[in-house]
Structure formats: structure tokens, C-alpha cells
Design a protein around this motif. Sequence first.
Motif: not given
Length: 259
Positions: A2, A8, A19, A21, A27, A57
Motif C-alpha cells: 500500500r 494498493v 485498488t 483506497d 477515492n 474501495n
Amino acid sequence: MRHESGLVVETRGHLRLLTLDRPERRNALSSALQADLVDELLTAGTDGTRVVVLSGNGPAFCAGFDLKEIRAADDRGEPFRPPMERPGRSLFEVVTECPVPIVAAITGAAVAGGFELALACDLRVAAPGVPMGLPEAKIGMGANFGSVVLPKRIPMGIALEMLYTGAYLDSDRLDRWGLVNRLVRREEVLSAALALAETIAANAPVSVRRMKQTAVKGLELPLWQALRLDVGPNPYTSEDRKEGIAAQLDKRAPRWTGR
């Protein structure tokens, strides 16, 4: 892994899952997050990755550029640079130019720069009822990338209405115009995106890279010019062509080398 920016990074065989996050900021694309995305995508083109899956996420896929960061810079008196006049690489350009396919897994709102990010990806898997759109006209921004790309993806009149009004359309409607490749239940979006990526990654990487570059660069060219494009690796002279034909005739799985 991360990054401090909120990105991530996971490697799953030949797949790279990126991702966003920062759920507390929906985001939003801070400068740091954009820079890390650019770096990871540039790396993905050189390290054996065959497909990238991009997800977010929390309740949103991506809410666009970080407006709080932009306002803080305004308050400091810093001049705002338009997207194509910045010293760093444009994130959306890097996405479109990444030599490997990128699949967006969209479980929540994709708006403003977040919608542009989804537009830049090659394929989109989305949940039903996800709002998508470009509200930039409502806040005095320009949607530079979206203004160019959206009319290439959906009917011109619909694209212009979205741009002029800033109104959102949901993924169900955009699915009917071909902008969404898979429309699946929210809890199945990531698995469906990964399954699609796995299907692509199982094919000859030389062929897939060639197809992406030819399709993207040949889209606006006259047919005779597009057919003469010679971009990316050449599958016809590759070791993988020989291996693919041998595997087909021997009725076995091919062993790709990427050469």
C-alpha cells in the motif's frame, strides 16, 4: 503493498490489481495518488504483467480530482495548470497508452475525473445503478479528456448532453450503449473483472499487446493506413506464434514466453 497515497498494489500471477483506497475521500485523485498510478502503470508494461485490473474501495469507484487539494492550492495563490500543460505525465494518457489491457471494476460512483479514468480503461465491469458522468460544467472545469473520448464511446448526442448538462447516467443505461462490457451484481464485480482479465491473460501476450496498440492507434486512421500500422511486438514473427500453433495441434495448453 500500500502506497501512502492510498494506492494498493497486488500481483496475482500475470495480473496486477490496483485498488484506489481513499474511501473517506471517495477515492479522489490527489496528486500523489495520480503519480503512484502513473508509476505502477508504466511498470506494468515492463515486468511481465499481462492485464491490469483497476478498482476502488468504499462507496465510490472514484470521485475525480481532489477538489480540496485544488482549493488549498488556490488559497495559496498557486496558478492552476490545465491538464495538458503539467510537467508530469497525464494519468489518462498513461492509461490509454499502457501496453497491456486495463479492466475497470466499478462498484460505485464514477464521476468527473473518476469517470474519465474509467473511460480511459479498455474494458469496464460495473454494478447496476452506478452513477457515471462529467459534472465539470457545473464547477467551471473542462473535462478535457472526457470531452474528447466520451463522444467516441457512445452516441454523440448523448455524450454532448452529458457534457453540457453535467447530468449523471446510471450504468444500466450506459450498458445499452456499449460503454459497459459486463453488468453484474455489486458483490460480483471484482470477481467478474478478474475472471475477464484471466481470460485475456491466458492468451498470447505478444498478440494482445499488438492488438491493443493497433486498435487504439488505428481507430481514427483511414483503412489503408491502419492496415499498414506496425506497432508493438510482431506476433507473426514471434516464438509464441510457433508455440500457439503447436499447442493447438497437440491439443495442450500453450506455454507463452512473450517473445
